[in-house]
Enzyme design. Sequence first.
Site, PDB file in Angstrom:
ATOM      1  N   TYR A  65       0.847  -1.192   0.000  1.00  0.00           N
ATOM      2  CA  TYR A  65       0.000   0.000   0.000  1.00  0.00           C
ATOM      3  C   TYR A  65       0.879   1.237   0.000  1.00  0.00           C
ATOM      4  CZ  TYR A  65      -5.041  -0.207   0.024  1.00  0.00           C
ATOM      5  OH  TYR A  65      -6.341  -0.290  -0.376  1.00  0.00           O
ATOM      6  N   GLU A  67      -0.487   4.841  -0.567  1.00  0.00           N
ATOM      7  CA  GLU A  67      -1.283   6.043  -0.832  1.00  0.00           C
ATOM      8  C   GLU A  67      -0.406   7.279  -0.646  1.00  0.00           C
ATOM      9  OE1 GLU A  67      -4.760   5.868   1.631  1.00  0.00           O
ATOM     10  OE2 GLU A  67      -5.722   4.386   0.345  1.00  0.00           O
ATOM     11  N   ASP A 211      -6.172  13.718 -25.034  1.00  0.00           N
ATOM     12  CA  ASP A 211      -6.149  12.307 -24.630  1.00  0.00           C
ATOM     13  C   ASP A 211      -5.534  11.546 -25.792  1.00  0.00           C
ATOM     14  OD1 ASP A 211      -6.604   9.634 -24.179  1.00  0.00           O
ATOM     15  OD2 ASP A 211      -8.653   9.880 -23.450  1.00  0.00           O
ATOM     16  N   THR A 237      -3.486   6.235 -22.014  1.00  0.00           N
ATOM     17  CA  THR A 237      -3.340   4.895 -21.462  1.00  0.00           C
ATOM     18  C   THR A 237      -1.908   4.458 -21.749  1.00  0.00           C
ATOM     19  OG1 THR A 237      -4.158   4.019 -23.545  1.00  0.00           O
ATOM     20  CG2 THR A 237      -5.738   4.173 -21.745  1.00  0.00           C
ATOM     21  N   LYS A 240      -1.677   0.763 -25.157  1.00  0.00           N
ATOM     22  CA  LYS A 240      -2.015   0.686 -26.589  1.00  0.00           C
ATOM     23  C   LYS A 240      -0.709   0.729 -27.384  1.00  0.00           C
ATOM     24  CE  LYS A 240      -6.741   2.375 -25.967  1.00  0.00           C
ATOM     25  NZ  LYS A 240      -6.882   2.975 -24.623  1.00  0.00           N
ATOM     26  N   ARG A 246      -1.680  -2.419 -18.623  1.00  0.00           N
ATOM     27  CA  ARG A 246      -2.937  -1.669 -18.605  1.00  0.00           C
ATOM     28  C   ARG A 246      -2.856  -0.579 -17.560  1.00  0.00           C
ATOM     29  NH1 ARG A 246      -6.934  -2.956 -21.391  1.00  0.00           N
ATOM     30  NH2 ARG A 246      -6.281  -4.614 -22.755  1.00  0.00           N
TER      31      ARG A 246
HETATM   32  N1  DSN Z   1     -12.346   2.672 -26.397  1.00  0.00           N
HETATM   33  C1  DSN Z   1     -11.374   1.640 -26.227  1.00  0.00           C
HETATM   34  C2  DSN Z   1     -10.704   1.349 -27.499  1.00  0.00           C
HETATM   35  O1  DSN Z   1     -10.252   2.283 -28.162  1.00  0.00           O
HETATM   36  O2  DSN Z   1     -10.664   0.188 -27.856  1.00  0.00           O
HETATM   37  C3  DSN Z   1     -10.399   2.000 -25.232  1.00  0.00           C
HETATM   38  O3  DSN Z   1     -10.967   2.538 -24.105  1.00  0.00           O
END
Ligand code: DSN
Length: 446
Positions: A65, A67, A211, A237, A240, A246
């Site tokens: 933990y 925080e 984003d 993210t 990808k 993730r």
């Molecule tokens: N919307 C999803 C994608 O692009 O597959 C990711 O959150």
Amino acid sequence: MLLFKNSGIFAPHILTTIMNRDSQIFDLIKQENKRQLDGIELIASENFVSEQVMEAMGSILTNKYAEGLPGKRYYGGCEVVDQIETLAIDRLKELFGATWANVQPHSGAQANMAVFSAFLNPGDKILGFDLSHGGHLSHGSPVNVSGKWFDANFYGVEKETGLIDFDKVANQILDLKPKLVIAGASAYSRDWDYAKMRKACDQVGAMLLADISHPSGLIAKGFLNDPMQECHIITTTTHKTLRGPRGGVIMMGNDFENPFGLKTMKGVTKKMSQVLDGAVFPGTQGGPLEHVIAAKAIAFQEALSDDYTDYMKQVKLNASVMASEMIKKGYSIISGGTDNHSMLIDLRSKDISGKVAEAVLGQAHITTNKNMVPFDDKSPFVTSGIRFGTGAITSRGVNANEIVEIVDLIDEALMNAGNDSKLSAIGQKVNSLMVGKPLFATPVIG
Ligand code: DSN
């Protein structure tokens, strides 16, 4: 011992214990391993992480933990994880040229939620890219908290070109005067004019959030426009094109005080970074996932390497070859091509829905997702489109010549919807193409 490399077997250090102690879960992981290994993965938001990223996620760091932030925790025993999290922050800043970063968001949606909770009040106006044109749920969709709590407005693509007209978006910003504008998409294959959006935002005192979850790897390596100086905040993210675990992160190119007149309840001026850190924890999350943060740190170091630059180059080449081969076969690509790793195919000219196409390709072991196309006349459960991306297959070593073969297989499958024996034969061709390609194609950290 080599783990998955070239063999497709399990990583023994992680899975032999599961095999011995929970055969139900082990068998299911084994099935999923086979599915991933045998098939062609075209989901644009997926990728295959390196062995070292995978190992970090399965490490004892999950027990801790922590925080708070490095050096400022609410728990004892954080001296080691502090160093790990600091490395992750430093590597991420170097990769994107950011001056500040928070690596704790559990996902991209959580990163966006933290930004909203830092700077917006319920009912504030936001402007994002329309989900039905390729946007993301967390950018104001009515089924997401971003659309429930805020006054969500949208821009889209032009019907004739499939492109975002950034002059029109700028005018929309000037007319609407939103508090926050979001640049970013789940299914838009072209680049973004962050500078034009920022100019309009500055005129009305709006905050600009990019984003970059989908193209972040391409942006880090300079293959697309860089939002770092043009946008106030950047979220992405990490799983990808970035090819990490993730998760999500938040970054800024420039930190400054008293953002947009925002003050704390006691009237104390804060820096933007302080507000954002507080919005992640305790604002919207509890304890950070230090095992995932270690995996992020490893992925960022990999992304700093020349090997990763070559990987990004190949991802982009593979996507552009895939788009032009699909066009040669009579498919229509929204906007006519791609600048990044992805493309959105309008299947209406082939008289097949996205739902059917996803299922038919699935029968041939080609994994994709149905996707609405702009101005779609079908529901989100049926759709007229399908989305492809080349991040994952390129990690497995697929080259441009093989992309031509893959497009032949895709077309053959779609033209044989309902013909189970034919689809099964195509599936076998898919398996033969992928059999020699390891799930872990990542070179060691360079
Ligand atoms: N919307 C999803 C994608 O692009 O597959 C990711 O959150």
